[in-house]
Design an enzyme around this catalytic site. Structure first.
Site, PDB file in Angstrom:
ATOM      1  N   GLU A 182      -8.001 -12.118  34.295  1.00 28.99           N
ATOM      2  CA  GLU A 182      -7.655 -13.067  32.940  1.00 28.99           C
ATOM      3  C   GLU A 182      -7.837 -14.548  33.289  1.00 28.99           C
ATOM      4  OE1 GLU A 182      -4.117 -12.230  31.402  1.00 28.99           O
ATOM      5  OE2 GLU A 182      -3.119 -11.356  32.812  1.00 28.99           O
ATOM      6  N   ARG A 203       1.168  -2.804  25.077  1.00 35.47           N
ATOM      7  CA  ARG A 203       1.807  -3.944  25.821  1.00 35.47           C
ATOM      8  C   ARG A 203       4.052  -3.924  25.855  1.00 35.47           C
ATOM      9  NH1 ARG A 203       0.740  -8.952  22.246  1.00 35.47           N
ATOM     10  NH2 ARG A 203       1.204  -7.153  20.572  1.00 35.47           N
ATOM     11  N   CYS A 235      -9.763  -6.084  26.922  1.00 34.78           N
ATOM     12  CA  CYS A 235      -8.479  -5.653  26.223  1.00 34.78           C
ATOM     13  C   CYS A 235      -7.811  -6.851  25.711  1.00 34.78           C
ATOM     14  CB  CYS A 235      -7.246  -5.534  26.788  1.00 34.78           C
ATOM     15  SG  CYS A 235      -6.886  -6.096  27.869  1.00 34.78           S
ATOM     16  N   ARG A 244     -37.490 -10.181  -1.733  1.00 37.98           N
ATOM     17  CA  ARG A 244     -36.728 -10.511  -0.366  1.00 37.98           C
ATOM     18  C   ARG A 244     -36.574  -8.859   0.063  1.00 37.98           C
ATOM     19  NH1 ARG A 244     -33.310 -15.038  -2.411  1.00 37.98           N
ATOM     20  NH2 ARG A 244     -31.808 -13.848  -3.830  1.00 37.98           N
ATOM     21  N   TYR A 250     -15.959   0.182  28.648  1.00 37.07           N
ATOM     22  CA  TYR A 250     -15.383   0.475  27.412  1.00 37.07           C
ATOM     23  C   TYR A 250     -14.862  -1.088  27.191  1.00 37.07           C
ATOM     24  CZ  TYR A 250     -10.702  -0.125  29.449  1.00 37.07           C
ATOM     25  OH  TYR A 250      -9.694  -0.431  30.398  1.00 37.07           O
ATOM     26  N   LYS A 276     -40.180 -16.695   2.179  1.00 42.51           N
ATOM     27  CA  LYS A 276     -40.329 -16.865   0.148  1.00 42.51           C
ATOM     28  C   LYS A 276     -41.821 -16.623   0.415  1.00 42.51           C
ATOM     29  CE  LYS A 276     -38.947 -20.023  -2.578  1.00 42.51           C
ATOM     30  NZ  LYS A 276     -38.252 -19.798  -3.949  1.00 42.51           N
ATOM     31  N   GLY A 336     -29.603 -21.850  -2.943  1.00 46.13           N
ATOM     32  CA  GLY A 336     -29.091 -23.220  -3.576  1.00 46.13           C
ATOM     33  C   GLY A 336     -29.033 -24.088  -2.733  1.00 46.13           C
ATOM     34  N   ASN A 338      -8.548 -13.265  26.380  1.00 49.33           N
ATOM     35  CA  ASN A 338      -8.097 -14.827  26.476  1.00 49.33           C
ATOM     36  C   ASN A 338      -7.402 -15.682  26.397  1.00 49.33           C
ATOM     37  OD1 ASN A 338      -8.367 -13.000  23.551  1.00 49.33           O
ATOM     38  ND2 ASN A 338      -5.785 -12.267  23.384  1.00 49.33           N
ATOM     39  N   HIS A 363      -8.840 -24.995   8.899  1.00 46.43           N
ATOM     40  CA  HIS A 363      -7.438 -24.684   9.041  1.00 46.43           C
ATOM     41  C   HIS A 363      -6.824 -23.103   7.775  1.00 46.43           C
ATOM     42  CE1 HIS A 363      -2.714 -23.714   9.149  1.00 46.43           C
ATOM     43  NE2 HIS A 363      -3.284 -24.201  10.701  1.00 46.43           N
ATOM     44  N   ARG A 387       0.146  -1.919  30.386  1.00 43.74           N
ATOM     45  CA  ARG A 387       0.534  -3.083  30.823  1.00 43.74           C
ATOM     46  C   ARG A 387       1.878  -3.448  31.311  1.00 43.74           C
ATOM     47  NH1 ARG A 387      -1.485  -8.701  28.204  1.00 43.74           N
ATOM     48  NH2 ARG A 387       0.400  -8.362  27.147  1.00 43.74           N
ATOM     49  N   SER A 444      -9.915  -4.775  33.879  1.00 43.64           N
ATOM     50  CA  SER A 444      -9.742  -5.039  32.427  1.00 43.64           C
ATOM     51  C   SER A 444      -9.735  -6.253  31.892  1.00 43.64           C
ATOM     52  CB  SER A 444      -8.116  -4.115  31.086  1.00 43.64           C
ATOM     53  OG  SER A 444      -8.343  -4.581  30.452  1.00 43.64           O
ATOM     54  N   ARG A 468     -41.846 -24.893  -4.179  1.00 44.10           N
ATOM     55  CA  ARG A 468     -40.198 -24.607  -3.827  1.00 44.10           C
ATOM     56  C   ARG A 468     -40.061 -24.023  -1.948  1.00 44.10           C
ATOM     57  NH1 ARG A 468     -38.443 -21.127  -8.209  1.00 44.10           N
ATOM     58  NH2 ARG A 468     -40.039 -20.627  -9.510  1.00 44.10           N
ATOM     59  N   MET A 512     -31.974 -26.156  -0.796  1.00 42.68           N
ATOM     60  CA  MET A 512     -32.290 -26.680  -0.670  1.00 42.68           C
ATOM     61  C   MET A 512     -32.809 -27.093  -2.125  1.00 42.68           C
ATOM     62  SD  MET A 512     -34.265 -25.985   2.446  1.00 42.68           S
ATOM     63  CE  MET A 512     -34.854 -24.940   2.965  1.00 42.68           C
TER      64      MET A 512
END
Lengths: 930, 930
Positions: free
Chosen positions: A802, A615, A888, A385, A908, A48, A127, A825, A507, A674, A821, A118, A129
């Site tokens: 992996e 897969r 992947c 802004r 990739y 600001k 909102g 996960n 959750h 795979r 690859s 301000r 502060m």
């Protein structure tokens, strides 16, 4: 204490603030056509303050004021909440400059200057502060102002507002007083106001007379003394310093801290404080206030857009108490056609304002939103802004501005954040219909997109309706206080999830985000009565089975059904331009994870350049009398190689046709297939009747089958008998799959079509595992060549990385593997020792307590997992310079992770088809930002 | 093709063998007081060839001969099983040298030279490869030999043996013929021999006459022609080359390959072939044969020890058909007192032999075993090698030799392998009693030590007996064809495990080794009849419930009960000397993993310098009405912090007293106490009645309890809610433990005793987890100091490194942690993605197929896990130079892993108390060998 805060503090101690040195300047003036700061100084002046300085510097009409830097905020927290000694004289000096420009004096009885105080952080925290207006008003100065304006009602109202705001923000909150619910000073004063209105028989504040308000001020003051035990300060300077302290204090208020956590704003940034002369849009009929956008923030159209209200203060426009009016004729809708626009009501002010809008946009080269006030016909710009916009508008504006040569194409690409692009791709509530409907409640936007459905109040209910009905009738929205893991089935069945409690890491929010499901959480206006089967929203009572609609992108809840519109990407010219430009800039290839022909086709439509993960096991997830699953199950419970081979021979047909169809759709683009990965027990039925069915099929006793099934049980299946370990235990399983792949490719090649399969071996932890599988693959390849008479079938054989050991031994593994690859996960699970299925019991707490900066399954953990990725790349490429490397895991669709993959030198990323455009854009960003 | 084989082959190709160059010499002569080779040339000449050369070089009486190098073996396999072209002329030339020395000629009708053809690898592979004796005998040469020796029976018997051996080894096995079971040529010829004996009415071979044997030779020859379709070769040179080829061939025989895998002998070493003139111990009454040990291999005593047989060939001594006689008076036992010794029967030969023994030991500075033959009174040394010895003897010999100044102390320490030391520490069959008992069968020594018990034929039986009986009656040995995971309870209950099938990596072997349980596998003499409840061993029938005894160190099975003797380390002077020397050489500290006061005391007795892992949870593994487990369970199922705190307050008392007792026993040596680690559901009962009991205790409904228990279920508990994650979810649990530790230490300090606890935080994956726990620890520390008035309590706070991410982020983690302890069990699980509980389904196959060089849970995986360990050390020490680093995984007791820890620069290893001496010795080896 954070590191940077420590550094900051150390520096502050080493060199105490001196006035002369501009580097240590702690108060920046703006106004009267000049400013100490510029828009570039957001770190120091907050968003600001920097923008006010910029506007003032441009000579725009900005009420004069000054900004206390964020450095003072840091100092404040480093010194037991004390302000630097020099601040006081700096503030006084700057206050005098305001007084000089406006010819008024702070605290003067005749011609008093009023100011606002301000907050202003480096990035906007709307909102979160505190703000205090009308500072400088007291029983003396108000009379001077009444005399000067001749508008007693306006002045007393301003004083009443000051007391209400100040006693709450400064005297209660900043003092650390925590009143019982409903006993806060703000509520108590509001009750006094209500009482007054009742006694006067009026409904609106505006209906109260000047005398009413003056009396109310006295009531307010005695209430403040009674409740807080201190009198309301009459001294304008005490008001000013109280306000400044309260703003700094509010940086560490609960709401602000929570907001920063979600938005990932560092705690050490701090807030600036801007003190600015008040101007009033509520001073009479020639006064007005409003907000303006240089372009339409909902559609992106290049038309000045905005809203205004005559005789009003800024907060009235935002608060939604009075319905704002359209700013111009072009911005009118069906609904607002009959209302007066600023353009017609105050044509001079409008012309000046429109000219300022053009000037601002040209100057900043982006869409800006601004606040303005016309005080007795004189136009003032209160703030500006970069304007928020939805994803669709973001794309249109960026492309339009590039086409208008306002910005370069690369800048246009950078203007659209990948997460904004999500909104272009999601089905959403029809924007036209939404515009004409009033939201009944607002919550946190936890899962973007739009959805509608009938209210279901329990997970079982939601699941049952979704299962038993069909079409529109099957659509439900699960509405809960909060959700827990027991609700998963209902959450899955529902179109959207709506909760009364919970924040962005609750959750419901985590699950919905994981699934890409529309979700609003923390919608605290809801009162759910499970027994009555109702949801109370303010005065409205919704019932189980009633239709509601959700805009998950903005967190808005509507009654009834608002139609969904699918994004029409084909006809979205701007989207297509943007993606074309993005593709030009990016270096990373983008593939999709696709298990079916439909997924593959979708992936191509979204611009995927291949399939990074197909897969084979996916085809086994559907039940059915002659589904492949049955054959797989017979294979799994086989105890001898011959039994197994018989079952495999049947499976072969399914696997081959599945692969053939996918290769065909991809028309010669690479398809990474795979080999079977999950532990076999995943496919064995759990229910007794299914087991009996299977026993009958296989022709063995149910007890024997149960024994065989039990033998497959594992304590930690994630680290058990899966991936290449299956292929080594049952070489015939590898053989069947590889034969299916080569025969499918061969069939296409012999039809003159193209096919480029890449065979990927999962869960490798030792180089010798590859040797073992390669021997099978090479043998089968030779056999298929001989059988088909082909000279070669283009293909690669590679591996997933992996398992941490695979990353470490990548140099050795690359002796065999033609490509890597990253299965990020599993690599994340093993690097952290986090079972993804079980993190629910501790990860939310880790994120809430900042023990981890973010969910490592959502965004790749650069310091741990990322190091293994880099090590694997470096060692793999040292062995094999042309090693092809991709990713992947689900991180392939996460923009921050895509940036990491770009930096790490991957070839990739592969992600879900839907996220392909996001990955394309993220890849372009990564390339442009390095 | 292995790397080194490739190199070897490349070198062979680049420079074809030339005779002139000694570096490429492929045949080495020995005999007549001279030799081309020496004992140092084992790589080239194999163990046997090198030792023969050494003896010949020393001027000892060695029958002349020559050795074809291991390089030829490599060449043979690299060139499609062809021998180098120059070999033929080299062999002829060396044959002539033998002929010259002995004055006999190979293939000569009058004075024929006979030779043996033997294998000889770099390290001994007893019985794994082939040997052919009497090569050169045929229908012509035999008559010359008969004339020369006047002993036709001896000569014909020799020819018969040649045919039997040669047709089996060369004509059948080396030719790749795989006969049906029982149809092998060897068995068929043996049947002819039996038939002949039957027809003559005799039982022993020796009772057959010369004529019988000559006739048998003809029968043999026609049988060979009939069965193998080729005549037996009469040409001595054809016999010789057939023999040489067969030895090379046998390097890749199934048995040899399997043996190398177990003993970890590289495939590329290859075997040498020694061709040596035959001498005969069976030529008449002045002939004899025997084996000698320069010291007693069972006790280590410094007395010439051996066995001999008059009128016999070497194989007769080893084969156990005739009972060998004691070589001297000093070596006689109760059992052999009445038998003639060589010392008395042939005093001249004995004196010469004894002199040679002394000479050999002095020369080689180690205990040697040798084979000798006296042919008509003339003594020949046939081979010698470093003698095998049991662990007890190894220790005594090494220390004695050092005390005799034969070797240096450092060499003495290196002489005893850590695995030999195991035998000194294990209870074993009383060696005296064992010496006087005849083993009824022999199998693979899968789990060392001794044990006895009653035969149980099923796991249930074993478990039931062990559970229901007590004392001696509860001791069972589980005897099975093979074991499977279903047998685990019985295996656990049994004193020892004995299987008829399976190799060193079978289920039984793996499990027993893991538990340190006595075990013999692959004892193929057993025929188990489950229905009859009998175990047939040859002609003996053992019944369910009969006593048997096992020597698992040597794989020997005995009938009846042989008493066990515990090693008396206090009185084992040599053991104590050795350990003292080892301690002087080692740099690594040695601690023990101990969970109880008893363990701690044992650890100190074994020489531990501290406790590296004290698991607080151990005390919860015992059931009982008021056992800590009950309190823990109440804590676990508590749903509110207040319920939990109440249960914790009770637990505190137990935890504190447990820790206090252990700290006291350790008298100020460091004790590393790990905070609660396992997932909580491990402690919740599974059985309904236990759950009901608990529900009553806690005072909640059983359904409610089941719900709470079910909520704790995890898909992959190894990677779930455990370790520091528990301490973060339930800070009060950390607090209770830390308070118990500090208060226990404080109590000791105030009694003037010493205490040095080290608090260890498990399963850390992020540095912030430590910050969180340290805050609790520091607060509690301060509280305890204030409460007790102590100025300080010596202690350290550190962390386990057992998650890959912790290893990678070690630099950051060391900012907090004062010590690291590698939890290599979990680190191995996560680095490989191997759930240790589930590797049974694939790891045995991996080891069998050499996909992994060895079980990474037994010996630390240096290339994967080891790299993470090194990375963590380097980064940790870069942050904190005095970071204390240890290891507390089970690898701490594995000698190879200890060597790795030494090299990696760890401060200490910690292992089970029992393995402390092994680790001490291994650490000394590591220090001496670098």
């Amino acid at each position: 204490m954070t590191r940077s805060a420590v550094k900051h503090a150390a520096r502050a101690k080493a060199a105490p603030t001196r006035k002369a040195s501009p580097a240590r300047k702690i108060v920046y003036f703006f106004g009267g056509g000049k400013a100490d700061g510029t828009a570039k100084m957001k770190e120091l002046l907050g968003g600001k303050g920097a923008n006010l300085a910029e506007m003032a510097g441009l000579g725009l009409p900005v009420p004069p004021g000054f900004t206390i830097t964020t450095g003072v905020c840091t100092y404040y927290y480093e010194h037991g909440r004390k302000l630097p000694a020099t601040l006081s004289s700096d503030v006084e000096k700057n206050l005098r400059r305001i007084e000089t420009i406006l010819g008024a004096e702070f605290g003067d009885a005749q011609n008093p200057l009023l100011v606002s105080v301000r907050s202003g952080a480096r990035s906007s925290m709307p909102g979160m502060m505190e703000t205090i207006l009308n500072v400088g008003l007291n029983d003396v100065t108000r009379e001077g102002l009444v005399a000067k304006t001749g508008n007693a009602r306006f002045v007393y109202d301003a004083q009443r507002r000051l007391i209400q705001m100040y006693s709450d923000v400064v005297m209660e909150k900043a003092a650390g007083i925590e009143p019982a619910p409903g006993k806060g000073i703000r509520q108590q004063l509001e009750r006094e106001l209500e009482r007054l209105k009742e006694s006067r028989g009026v409904r609106q504040d505006t209906e109260l007379s000047a005398d009413d308000l003056r009396a109310l001020i006295d009531v307010y003051k005695s209430k403040v003394l009674e409740v807080l035990g201190r009198p309301f300060p009459e001294d304008p300077r005490e008001q000013l310093w109280g306000g400044i302290g309260a703003v700094f204090q509010s940086w560490n208020g609960r709401r602000a801290v929570e907001y920063r956590r979600i938005e990932k704003i560092p705690d050490e940034w701090g807030t600036a404080v801007s003190v600015q002369a008040m101007v009033f849009g509520n001073m009479g009929e020639t006064s007005a206030t409003g907000v303006g956008f240089t372009r339409n923030p909902a559609t992106g159209e290049n038309i000045f857009y905005g809203e205004w209200l005559p005789t009003a203060q800024g907060e009235d426009v935002v608060a939604g108490i009075r319905t704002p009016l359209p700013i111009n004729e072009a911005g009118k809708t069906e609904h607002t056609r009959h209302l007066p626009s600023l353009e017609t009501a105050m044509p001079d002010a409008y012309r000046r304002l429109a000219r300022i809008q053009r000037r601002l946009e040209r100057h900043s080269r982006d869409m800006l939103d601004s606040e303005f006030t016309s005080q007795e016909g004189r136009l003032w710009m209160l703030q500006c802004r970069v304007g928020k916009r939805n994803g669709v508008a973001a794309v249109k504006m960026a492309v339009d501005m590039a086409n208008e040569k306002l910005i370069a194409k690369r800048e246009a690409v950078l203007r659209v954040s990948p997460s904004a692009l999500v909104q272009v791709l999601l089905p959403m509530l029809d924007p036209k219909a939404e515009l004409e409907t009033v939201a009944i409640a607002k919550g946190l936007p936890a899962g973007p997109g739009g959805a509608y459905g009938r209210i279901a109040l329990t997970a079982d209910e939601a699941a049952a309706i979704a299962a038993q009905k069909s079409g529109e009738d099957a659509k439900v929205v699960l509405v809960r206080e909060e959700t827990s893991p027991e609700d998963i089935h209902g959450m899955h069945a529902a179109q959207a999830i709506l909760t009364a409690k919970g924040g962005m890491t609750s959750h419901a929010a985590l699950v919905a985000r994981g699934w890409g499901k529309c979700c609003i959480v923390g919608c605290d206006a809801l009162e759910i009565d499970l027994e009555a089967g109702t949801v109370q929203v303010g005065s409205r009572t919704l019932r189980r089975g009633d239709w509601i609609s959700l805009n998950g992108t903005e967190g808005k809840l509507y009654e009834g059904r608002i139609a969904l519109v699918a994004p029409n990407l084909e006809h979205n010219r701007e989207y297509r331009s943007l993606m074309r430009w993005a593709d030009r800039f990016r270096r990373l290839g983008i593939r999709a994870n696709a298990d079916t022909v439909e997924d593959a086709a979708r992936a191509r439509a979204f611009g995927a350049e291949g399939i990074g993960l197909f897969r084979t096991e996916h085809m086994f997830y559907g039940e059915g009398s002659d589904a492949p699953l049955g054959k797989l199950r017979r294979m799994i419970v086989a105890e001898s190689e011959s039994e197994r081979r018989a079952a495999l021979a049947e499976l072969f047909v399914d696997v081959k046709s599945d692969i053939l169809a996918t290769l065909e759709v991809m028309q010669g683009l690479p398809v990474t297939i795979r080999l079977l990965d999950p532990p076999l027990h995943e496919f064995v039925p759990k229910q007794r009747e299914k087991l009996e069915e299977l026993a009958a099929q296989v022709g063995i006793d149910i007890d024997e089958l149960e024994r065989r099934a039990a033998a497959l049980h594992e304590t930690n299946p994630m680290m058990g008998h899966r991936g290449v370990r299956l292929g080594i235990s049952y070489p015939e399983v590898t053989e069947m799959q590889v034969r299916a792949i080569f025969e499918a490719a061969a069939e296409l090649l012999r039809q003159g079509k193209k096919a480029e399969p890449e065979i990927m071996i999962p869960v490798v932890s030792a180089p010798a595992e590859l040797d073992h599988q390669y021997a099978i693959i090479e043998r089968v390849y030779g056999e298929v060549l001989r059988r088909t008479g082909l000279k070669r079938i283009p293909h690669l054989v590679g591996t997933m990385i992996e398992v941490p050991r695979a990353a470490l031994l990548a140099g050795k593994i690359a002796e065999r593997a033609r490509f890597f690859s990253f299965g990020t996960n599993d690599l994340t699970q093993l690097t952290f020792g986090f079972s993804r299925d079980d993190t629910g019991s501790f990860l939310p707490r880790y994120l809430a307590q900042k023990l981890l900066p973010e969910d490592p399954f959502a965004s790749l953990d650069e310091s741990g997992v990322g190091e293994l990725v880099k090590v694997a790349i470096e060692r793999g490429r040292r062995t094999r310079r042309d090693l092809k490397i991709g990713i992947c895991g689900e991180h392939g669709g996460d923009p921050r992770s895509v940036a990491f993959c770009h930096d790490a030198g991957l070839d990739y990323v592969s992600c879900s088809p839907f996220r392909v455009p996001i990955a394309r854009l993220a890849a372009a960003h990564a390339a442009l930002q390095r």
